[in-house]
Structure formats: C-alpha cells, structure tokens
Scaffold this motif. Structure first.
Motif, short mmCIF file in Angstrom:
data_model
loop_
_atom_site.label_atom_id
_atom_site.label_comp_id
_atom_site.label_asym_id
_atom_site.label_seq_id
_atom_site.Cartn_x
_atom_site.Cartn_y
_atom_site.Cartn_z
N ASP A 48 0.84 -1.19 0.00
CA ASP A 48 0.00 0.00 0.00
C ASP A 48 0.87 1.23 0.00
O ASP A 48 1.98 1.19 0.52
CB ASP A 48 -0.92 0.01 1.23
N PRO A 49 0.45 2.34 -0.52
CA PRO A 49 -0.82 2.59 -1.20
C PRO A 49 -0.78 2.05 -2.62
O PRO A 49 0.29 1.81 -3.17
CB PRO A 49 -0.93 4.12 -1.19
N PRO A 50 -1.96 1.89 -3.22
CA PRO A 50 -1.98 1.42 -4.61
C PRO A 50 -1.43 2.47 -5.57
O PRO A 50 -1.43 3.66 -5.27
CB PRO A 50 -3.46 1.15 -4.88
N VAL A 51 -0.97 2.00 -6.71
CA VAL A 51 -0.52 2.87 -7.79
C VAL A 51 -1.77 3.35 -8.54
O VAL A 51 -2.61 2.53 -8.91
CB VAL A 51 0.41 2.12 -8.76
N THR A 52 -1.89 4.64 -8.74
CA THR A 52 -3.01 5.20 -9.50
C THR A 52 -2.62 5.29 -10.97
O THR A 52 -1.56 5.80 -11.31
CB THR A 52 -3.37 6.60 -8.98
N VAL A 53 -3.49 4.79 -11.81
CA VAL A 53 -3.29 4.85 -13.26
C VAL A 53 -4.01 6.10 -13.76
O VAL A 53 -5.21 6.23 -13.57
CB VAL A 53 -3.86 3.59 -13.94
N ASN A 54 -3.27 6.99 -14.36
CA ASN A 54 -3.84 8.25 -14.85
C ASN A 54 -4.17 8.17 -16.33
O ASN A 54 -3.44 7.54 -17.11
CB ASN A 54 -2.86 9.40 -14.61
N ALA A 55 -5.26 8.80 -16.71
CA ALA A 55 -5.67 8.82 -18.11
C ALA A 55 -4.54 9.39 -18.98
O ALA A 55 -3.89 10.36 -18.61
CB ALA A 55 -6.93 9.66 -18.28
N GLY A 56 -4.30 8.73 -20.10
CA GLY A 56 -3.29 9.18 -21.05
C GLY A 56 -1.93 8.55 -20.86
O GLY A 56 -1.09 8.62 -21.76
N GLU A 57 -1.69 7.92 -19.71
CA GLU A 57 -0.41 7.23 -19.49
C GLU A 57 -0.40 5.93 -20.28
O GLU A 57 -1.45 5.35 -20.58
CB GLU A 57 -0.21 6.91 -18.01
N PHE A 58 0.79 5.46 -20.60
CA PHE A 58 0.93 4.18 -21.30
C PHE A 58 1.37 3.11 -20.31
O PHE A 58 2.35 3.31 -19.58
CB PHE A 58 1.92 4.31 -22.47
N TRP A 59 0.65 1.99 -20.28
CA TRP A 59 0.91 0.89 -19.37
C TRP A 59 0.94 -0.42 -20.15
O TRP A 59 0.32 -0.54 -21.21
CB TRP A 59 -0.16 0.81 -18.28
N THR A 60 1.63 -1.40 -19.60
CA THR A 60 1.76 -2.71 -20.23
C THR A 60 1.20 -3.78 -19.31
O THR A 60 1.47 -3.78 -18.11
CB THR A 60 3.24 -3.00 -20.53
N VAL A 61 0.42 -4.69 -19.88
CA VAL A 61 -0.11 -5.85 -19.17
C VAL A 61 0.51 -7.08 -19.80
O VAL A 61 0.48 -7.25 -21.02
CB VAL A 61 -1.65 -5.93 -19.26
N THR A 62 1.09 -7.93 -18.96
CA THR A 62 1.71 -9.16 -19.45
C THR A 62 0.64 -10.23 -19.65
O THR A 62 -0.21 -10.44 -18.79
CB THR A 62 2.77 -9.67 -18.45
N GLY A 63 0.71 -10.89 -20.78
CA GLY A 63 -0.25 -11.93 -21.09
C GLY A 63 0.09 -13.26 -20.43
O GLY A 63 1.17 -13.45 -19.88
N LYS A 64 -0.87 -14.13 -20.46
CA LYS A 64 -0.74 -15.55 -20.11
C LYS A 64 -1.85 -16.24 -20.87
O LYS A 64 -2.71 -15.57 -21.45
CB LYS A 64 -0.81 -15.76 -18.60
#
Length: 143
Positions: free
Chosen positions: A70-86
């Motif tokens: 904690d605290p959680p990471v806030t994802v802000n509009a317009g930022e670029f993020w990556t999600v790893t697949g499975k």
C-alpha cells in the motif's frame, strides 16, 4: 557548449508494467499494441504483452515476498501501461483489435496444483468497444 541535461535518478524513465497485487486491482485503456517478448521464467518461450493508453485504474505493487504494497498505484488517463499476457488472457484478447477500450481486473486467486508455487491470478478481460474519444476521420464535403 554546456550540457543542460543532467542524468540523475529523478529523470529516469521506468517501465510501466501493471502488477495485479491485490484482488480488485484493475486497469482500463485503449489497446494500442501487442508484442511478444522473451519470458523471464521459461527460456525460449515468448510472452505476449499488451500496451494500453490508460483511461483509469489502480493496482498494488508487490514486495519481495509477493505481498501487496500500500498505497496502490493510480493509473492516470493518457499514461501508457503494459499488461503481461498468459494463456487465459491471450485466449480472450485474440479477438480484440487495436483501438478497442479493454479492461483487465484481478478477480480471484486459485491455489497452484504444484506444491510450493504461488497461487494463479484470475484476471478477467472486458471489451468496452471502440474508443469513443478517438478522432473521427474528416469526411470530404461534396463539391
């Protein structure tokens, strides 16, 4: 000529990988790309990574013992993020095209069948349709 740019840690660009550390963690964004990278765990295996232009979300990073921080990471509009697949994510993402608003949500953990291995994270994938904020092509007026 003097260099006005100083290389220090405060200017370093960090990778923006979403870590699903706690049930309820999620991200919503526009799929802008998909690529394959070498697996960090299985040599010779390729893993899909999904690149999103974020709309919203929050998630928890994990400590060395894989506990949510904690605290959680806030994802802000317009930022670029990556999600790893499975496999479970990749199967659902097969029919999602670039420009689609997609969401990922950590909904549950399933105990691993292999003793000593971490529980499997169940990530649901949501299709919210085409990005309503995308610029529409300008139609030529009739002459």
């Amino acid at each position: 000529m003097t260099n006005t740019y100083q290389f220090d840690d405060s200017k370093e660009v960090k990778s923006q990988f979403v870590k699903f550390g706690k049930i309820g963690d999620s991200i919503v964004g526009v799929l802008v790309g998909k690529r394959f990278v070498e697996s960090a765990f299985n040599q010779g295996e390729q893993v899909a990574v999904y690149e999103l232009k974020a709309k919203s979300g929050s998630f928890h990073n994990m400590d060395d013992k894989r506990n949510p921080v904690d605290p959680p990471v806030t994802v802000n509009a317009g930022e670029f993020w990556t999600v790893t697949g499975k496999k479970a994510i990749d199967d659902k993402m097969r029919n999602i095209s670039e420009g689609t608003v997609v969401g990922f949500k950590f909904v549950a953990e399933t105990p691993n069948k292999k003793k000593g291995y971490a529980a499997s994270k169940n990530i649901k994938v949501y299709n919210f349709g085409p990005d309503p904020d995308a610029e529409k092509p300008v139609e030529n007026p009739e002459f």
